[in-house]
Design a protein around this motif. Structure first.
Motif, PDB file in Angstrom:
ATOM      1  N   TYR A   1     -33.361   9.340  18.334  1.00  7.50           N
ATOM      2  CA  TYR A   1     -34.467   8.486  18.788  1.00  7.50           C
ATOM      3  C   TYR A   1     -34.629   8.621  20.295  1.00  7.50           C
ATOM      4  CZ  TYR A   1     -36.706   4.143  20.385  1.00  7.50           C
ATOM      5  OH  TYR A   1     -37.504   3.225  21.028  1.00  7.50           O
ATOM      6  N   ASP A   2     -33.511   8.503  21.003  1.00  4.24           N
ATOM      7  CA  ASP A   2     -33.547   8.640  22.455  1.00  4.24           C
ATOM      8  C   ASP A   2     -34.095  10.000  22.866  1.00  4.24           C
ATOM      9  OD1 ASP A   2     -32.452   6.139  22.651  1.00  4.24           O
ATOM     10  OD2 ASP A   2     -30.414   6.831  23.020  1.00  4.24           O
ATOM     11  N   PHE A   3     -33.619  11.042  22.197  1.00  2.00           N
ATOM     12  CA  PHE A   3     -33.981  12.407  22.583  1.00  2.00           C
ATOM     13  C   PHE A   3     -35.450  12.698  22.296  1.00  2.00           C
ATOM     14  CE2 PHE A   3     -33.609  17.084  22.506  1.00  2.00           C
ATOM     15  CZ  PHE A   3     -32.837  17.271  23.648  1.00  2.00           C
ATOM     16  N   PHE A   4     -35.932  12.323  21.102  1.00  2.00           N
ATOM     17  CA  PHE A   4     -37.313  12.620  20.726  1.00  2.00           C
ATOM     18  C   PHE A   4     -38.318  11.714  21.416  1.00  2.00           C
ATOM     19  CE2 PHE A   4     -35.448  14.489  16.724  1.00  2.00           C
ATOM     20  CZ  PHE A   4     -35.720  15.793  17.100  1.00  2.00           C
ATOM     21  N   LEU A   5     -37.882  10.538  21.787  1.00  2.00           N
ATOM     22  CA  LEU A   5     -38.769   9.655  22.525  1.00  2.00           C
ATOM     23  C   LEU A   5     -39.245  10.348  23.802  1.00  2.00           C
ATOM     24  CD1 LEU A   5     -39.910   6.778  22.375  1.00  2.00           C
ATOM     25  CD2 LEU A   5     -37.919   6.013  23.688  1.00  2.00           C
ATOM     26  N   TYR A   6     -38.335  11.032  24.446  1.00  2.00           N
ATOM     27  CA  TYR A   6     -38.683  11.776  25.653  1.00  2.00           C
ATOM     28  C   TYR A   6     -39.664  12.907  25.319  1.00  2.00           C
ATOM     29  CZ  TYR A   6     -38.098  14.075  30.176  1.00  2.00           C
ATOM     30  OH  TYR A   6     -38.327  14.614  31.406  1.00  2.00           O
ATOM     31  N   GLY A   7     -39.390  13.654  24.248  1.00  2.69           N
ATOM     32  CA  GLY A   7     -40.247  14.775  23.899  1.00  2.69           C
ATOM     33  C   GLY A   7     -41.668  14.358  23.581  1.00  2.69           C
ATOM     34  N   THR A   8     -41.824  13.279  22.816  1.00  5.06           N
ATOM     35  CA  THR A   8     -43.163  12.811  22.463  1.00  5.06           C
ATOM     36  C   THR A   8     -43.874  12.246  23.688  1.00  5.06           C
ATOM     37  OG1 THR A   8     -42.351  12.267  20.249  1.00  5.06           O
ATOM     38  CG2 THR A   8     -44.464  11.338  20.891  1.00  5.06           C
ATOM     39  N   ALA A   9     -43.121  11.505  24.531  1.00  6.49           N
ATOM     40  CA  ALA A   9     -43.715  10.982  25.756  1.00  6.49           C
ATOM     41  C   ALA A   9     -44.121  12.114  26.698  1.00  6.49           C
ATOM     42  CB  ALA A   9     -42.741  10.043  26.458  1.00  6.49           C
ATOM     43  N   ALA A  10     -43.354  13.207  26.699  1.00  5.57           N
ATOM     44  CA  ALA A  10     -43.715  14.371  27.517  1.00  5.57           C
ATOM     45  C   ALA A  10     -45.050  14.951  27.074  1.00  5.57           C
ATOM     46  CB  ALA A  10     -42.616  15.426  27.434  1.00  5.57           C
ATOM     47  N   ALA A  11     -45.282  14.943  25.761  1.00  5.57           N
ATOM     48  CA  ALA A  11     -46.546  15.476  25.239  1.00  5.57           C
ATOM     49  C   ALA A  11     -47.715  14.532  25.494  1.00  5.57           C
ATOM     50  CB  ALA A  11     -46.409  15.735  23.737  1.00  5.57           C
ATOM     51  N   LEU A  12     -47.445  13.217  25.589  1.00 10.35           N
ATOM     52  CA  LEU A  12     -48.528  12.232  25.653  1.00 10.35           C
ATOM     53  C   LEU A  12     -48.801  11.690  27.057  1.00 10.35           C
ATOM     54  CD1 LEU A  12     -47.792  10.084  22.454  1.00 10.35           C
ATOM     55  CD2 LEU A  12     -49.543  11.836  22.737  1.00 10.35           C
ATOM     56  N   VAL A  13     -47.748  11.361  27.828  1.00 14.31           N
ATOM     57  CA  VAL A  13     -47.986  10.607  29.070  1.00 14.31           C
ATOM     58  C   VAL A  13     -47.308  11.155  30.317  1.00 14.31           C
ATOM     59  CG1 VAL A  13     -48.360   8.454  27.825  1.00 14.31           C
ATOM     60  CG2 VAL A  13     -46.069   9.011  28.622  1.00 14.31           C
ATOM     61  N   PHE A  14     -46.217  11.906  30.185  1.00 12.61           N
ATOM     62  CA  PHE A  14     -45.461  12.276  31.377  1.00 12.61           C
ATOM     63  C   PHE A  14     -46.253  13.165  32.331  1.00 12.61           C
ATOM     64  CE2 PHE A  14     -40.869  11.574  29.673  1.00 12.61           C
ATOM     65  CZ  PHE A  14     -41.097  10.214  29.714  1.00 12.61           C
ATOM     66  N   ASN A  15     -47.179  13.974  31.781  1.00  8.72           N
ATOM     67  CA  ASN A  15     -47.987  14.812  32.669  1.00  8.72           C
ATOM     68  C   ASN A  15     -48.831  13.947  33.606  1.00  8.72           C
ATOM     69  OD1 ASN A  15     -49.560  13.924  30.518  1.00  8.72           O
ATOM     70  ND2 ASN A  15     -50.913  15.687  30.598  1.00  8.72           N
ATOM     71  N   THR A  16     -49.256  12.782  33.135  1.00 10.11           N
ATOM     72  CA  THR A  16     -50.083  11.882  33.953  1.00 10.11           C
ATOM     73  C   THR A  16     -49.244  10.983  34.852  1.00 10.11           C
ATOM     74  OG1 THR A  16     -51.773  11.834  32.225  1.00 10.11           O
ATOM     75  CG2 THR A  16     -51.843  10.078  33.870  1.00 10.11           C
ATOM     76  N   VAL A  17     -48.143  10.458  34.317  1.00 10.17           N
ATOM     77  CA  VAL A  17     -47.336   9.489  35.058  1.00 10.17           C
ATOM     78  C   VAL A  17     -46.474  10.155  36.128  1.00 10.17           C
ATOM     79  CG1 VAL A  17     -45.515   7.742  34.851  1.00 10.17           C
ATOM     80  CG2 VAL A  17     -47.312   7.877  33.128  1.00 10.17           C
ATOM     81  N   PHE A  18     -45.884  11.313  35.801  1.00  9.72           N
ATOM     82  CA  PHE A  18     -44.932  11.937  36.714  1.00  9.72           C
ATOM     83  C   PHE A  18     -45.442  13.226  37.371  1.00  9.72           C
ATOM     84  CE2 PHE A  18     -42.293   9.325  33.920  1.00  9.72           C
ATOM     85  CZ  PHE A  18     -41.540   8.628  34.853  1.00  9.72           C
TER      86      PHE A  18
END
Length: 441
Positions: free
Chosen positions: A32-49
């Protein structure tokens, strides 16, 4: 006497169920911890970070930080595998759970680029490294606790149970993010909504610790310790005497890993950015696929006990190799039913590989270096497979604006898996009671 035998048998079954249950739940929480990062990378990290670059480049940078976790995983495998073979499986699983949970919770507290500037993506990448380090020691220990506690005649099924921790973790991660997408608008989700699932890791740590602290140590490890068969430097022993097995373990998983991250992670990016499907629809596809995997992984694990590890594994790899050329055309139809069909069949083929993978990999190594050997082989393939797969897929699409090069890349990696499994010995009929010293003769 008969009553004592019955009671002992019942106690063994209870211990076995508790060990397998603890492995499944604990592994699910860590994935859960690991995939949460992967899905967030696909959805929001490009915008937030990574907001100062164009969206495609931002996605590449987000997936680049995602890949850092894979680089850390072999390091974790070496460190924790070494201790797992020397001091026991159970202790290491408690430590890795803490590392994964705390790092995930801290990611949810990170300020974005707009607040902290360049320090934000740097801190994100560091925490991702810590996540990968913890996960590097998780898989081998969880699988061994199930396999070494399990029925010797059903090792494929026993070892496959922790494998459903992957789709369970994926289901939890995507479910949490999907819920937040439904509960918030776009601005709120980017501002704080994505952080909630990361912060929930604190609750999951408490649940996972309670479960794992109540599981007994692996009986095979206790036997090794009692008979004096532990080695001083397990990882060095693997590199000295088990090089062929290590290469087979690595090669057999490369295609499996690439197929998974294309069918599950990159599919979100492809549907939302290339096809134009809404985020909620894309995450729904992943949720349905995860549920399918949960059902079929133990089925194929059990089937490997009857037919052998190699036939089931190779069948799944060949199926995925062929299906990837139908996968992308079905996604581009924008028809939800066909999109679900594309991912369902893809993950069915993947489950046929992943079901027997745990028993196949661990049975390559003798018991006194099994944690180290299986963990290192599994995690090395992650660098060559899952770490690069989303990055290569995005780069290939950016260069050719076509799915065909991506499909060829996936097929090539699956071919490596087919060859690796073909040259391995069939281990499903091995006698599990052999000591490490006997296995090495």
């Amino acid at each position: 006497m008969a009553s004592q035998t019955t009671t002992r048998s019942q106690d063994d079954r209870t211990t076995r169920r508790r060990a397998i249950g603890g492995s499944v739940i604990g592994t699910a929480l860590e994935w859960y911890d690991f995939f949460l990062y992967g899905t967030a990378a696909a959805l929001v990290f490009n915008t937030v970070f990574f907001p100062t670059v164009d969206p495609l480049t931002g996605t590449l940078l987000a997936f680049g930080s995602f890949a850092v976790g894979f680089v850390a995983r072999p390091i974790g495998a070496i460190v924790f595998g070494n201790f797992g073979d020397r001091i026991g499986r159970k202790r290491i699983l408690v430590i890795t759970l803490m590392i994964m949970g705390i790092s995930t919770m801290l990611i949810g507290m990170l300020p974005g680029y707009g607040t902290a500037g360049i320090l934000a993506p740097i801190a994100l990448t560091v925490l991702r490294f810590v996540q990968g380090f913890g996960l590097g020691g998780e898989w081998g220990g969880a699988v061994l606790m199930s396999l070494e506690h399990g029925d010797p005649k059903r090792r494929g099924l026993a070892a496959s149970w922790p494998q459903i921790g992957v789709p369970l973790g994926l289901l939890l991660a995507n479910g949490a993010l999907t819920l937040m997408l439904w509960l918030t608008d776009d601005d709120a989700f980017l501002a704080w909504g994505w952080r909630v699932p990361f912060l929930l890791s604190a609750v999951l740590i408490a649940i996972g610790l309670w479960i794992r602290l109540n599981v007994t140590e692996s009986p095979e490890f206790e036997k090794l310790a009692a008979e004096g068969h532990r080695v001083k430097h397990p990882i060095l022993e693997v590199l000295r005497t088990q090089r062929r097995e290590l290469l087979i373990a690595t090669g057999s998983r490369i295609g499996t890993d690439v197929a998974f991250y294309i069918f599950v992670l990159f599919v979100v990016t492809y549907l939302t950015q290339m096809v134009g499907i809404e985020q909620t629809t894309a995450t729904l596809v992943v949720l349905v696929s995860a549920a399918t995997m949960i059902l079929f992984i133990p089925v194929f694990g059990a089937l490997s006990d009857r037919l052998g590890r190699r036939p089931v594994y190779i069948g799944g790899a060949v199926g995925a190799l062929l299906w990837v050329f139908a996968f992308f055309p079905l996604l581009e139809t924008q028809n939800l039913t066909l999109i679900l069909l594309a991912d369902f069949v893809g993950m069915l083929c993947w489950a046929a590989m992943y079901g027997p993978l745990a028993a196949f990999t661990t049975e390559l190594f003798p018991a006194n270096v099994r944690y180290s050997g299986a963990s290192l082989g599994f995690q090395l393939s992650g660098i060559l497979g899952g770490a690069l797969a989303p990055i290569i897929a995005v780069a290939l699409y950016g260069r050719f604006e076509s799915w065909v090069p991506i499909a060829i890349y996936v097929a090539g990696m699956l071919l490596i898996t087919v060859v690796s499994v073909m040259i391995a010995r069939e281990s499903s009929r091995d006698t599990p009671a052999l000591t490490a010293a006997e296995l090495q003769r």
